[in-house]
Design an enzyme around this catalytic site. Structure first.
Site, mmCIF file in Angstrom:
data_model
loop_
_atom_site.group_PDB
_atom_site.id
_atom_site.type_symbol
_atom_site.label_atom_id
_atom_site.label_comp_id
_atom_site.label_asym_id
_atom_site.label_seq_id
_atom_site.Cartn_x
_atom_site.Cartn_y
_atom_site.Cartn_z
ATOM 1 C CE1 TYR A 117 0.408 0.667 4.565
ATOM 2 C CE2 TYR A 117 -0.669 -1.479 4.605
ATOM 3 C CZ TYR A 117 0.031 -0.473 5.254
ATOM 4 O OH TYR A 117 0.357 -0.612 6.583
ATOM 5 C CB CYS A 118 1.229 4.339 0.424
ATOM 6 S SG CYS A 118 1.681 6.076 0.156
ATOM 7 N N PRO A 119 2.583 2.619 -2.626
ATOM 8 C CG PRO A 119 2.140 1.751 -4.750
ATOM 9 C CD PRO A 119 1.478 2.106 -3.449
ATOM 10 C CE LYS A 139 5.748 1.100 1.540
ATOM 11 N NZ LYS A 139 4.829 1.706 0.550
#
Length: 288
Positions: free
Chosen positions: A146-148, A159
């Site tokens: 999420y939120c790359p 991550k």
């Protein structure tokens, strides 16, 4: 980090630590803009640690999803609050075991700090903070997290942190969230469901990530160490103490705002955040 020695070396670094309540959910973002403006005018660096619980922080792109009300309902059905921030990116989870860090730095008038240089500063700080572990911390996009973003921090392809930045005049706020401990797989499932409900058959399209929960992990798990939020904050502070010989000044926001007569500036930035969130708050009220 040679360029930034002129900012930090032997300087006083104000440190703020904040635990955010539901009633105060907009405050970290208003404070960031006030401090970033103040960094510009006073050439003063700041370090802001803040923590929240059961809150999803949305990017502005998230608020434009075609079925946003359904996405927000997915969050509230799991007991999560939500807020739209005033910087770029997409949805992230602010939870117990997650710490947000804003490094707010002034740019001297005779210098320029590029966007990559600011990102690399935060990456270097995190690498130094955990240099005693035999791992490589990479900065590269983890596209199914999420939120790359280009400056996702990862170990062995998983991550644990993401970096963003915001610029106001000659001030830069470099912001990072770090997943340290807690149910990271459940956080990933929550954001995946948010996008599935908010996008329907467009899930994973149009710049929204096809979130795969296993793409992310807690830093504690990746380092095989029982890290606490306090330990991580202490490690980050130690980087400033040893690398820049910074002198720390702990302060509360109330004290600093009063000392610098910034009440009007804080009220103005708080009102901006209220307006930014008015539409999604109303959607949440209307969602059955």
């Amino acid at each position: 980090m040679t360029l930034l020695n002129t900012i930090f070396d032997h300087s006083t670094l104000y440190i703020f630590e904040q635990s955010v309540s539901t009633a105060d959910i907009l405050s970290p973002f208003a404070y960031t803009d006030v401090l970033t403006t103040q960094a510009s005018s006073d050439q003063q660096p700041f370090l802001h640690f803040w923590e929240n619980d059961h809150t999803v922080i949305l990017g502005m792109k998230d608020t434009r999803m075609p079925y946003l009300a359904d996405g927000l309902k997915a969050l509230t059905s799991h007991g999560y609050h939500y807020v739209a921030r005033n910087s770029g990116g997409l949805a992230v989870v602010a939870d117990a075991g997650v710490v947000n860090i804003s490094l707010i730095i002034p740019v001297p008038e005779d210098q320029k700090i590029s966007i990559p240089e600011a990102y690399n500063l935060m990456w270097e700080i995190i690498k130094q903070a955990f240099a005693d572990f035999p791992v490589t911390i990479d900065a590269k996009e983890i596209s199914d997290s999420y939120c790359p973003g280009e400056y996702d921090l990862s170990i062995n392809g998983r991550k644990f942190a993401g970096i963003a930045q915001r610029r106001i005049r000659q001030g830069i706020a470099v912001m990072i969230y770090l997943s340290i401990n807690g149910p990271q797989a459940e956080r990933g499932k929550l954001i995946r469901q948010f996008y599935q409900e908010g996008l329907k058959d467009q899930f994973g399209q149009n710049g929204y990530p096809p979130v795969r929960p296993d793409s992310m992990a807690n830093l504690s798990d990746l380092l095989d160490s029982h890290l606490t939020v306090k330990e991580v904050k202490d490690r980050v502070k130690e980087v400033f103490r040893t690398t820049f010989d910074s002198q720390f000044k702990d302060a509360t926001f109330d004290q600093y705002i009063h000392e610098k007569n910034l009440e009007a500036a804080l009220a103005k930035n708080s009102e901006k955040m209220i307006r930014r969130n008015a539409d999604i708050i109303q959607i949440g009220v209307e969602t059955p």
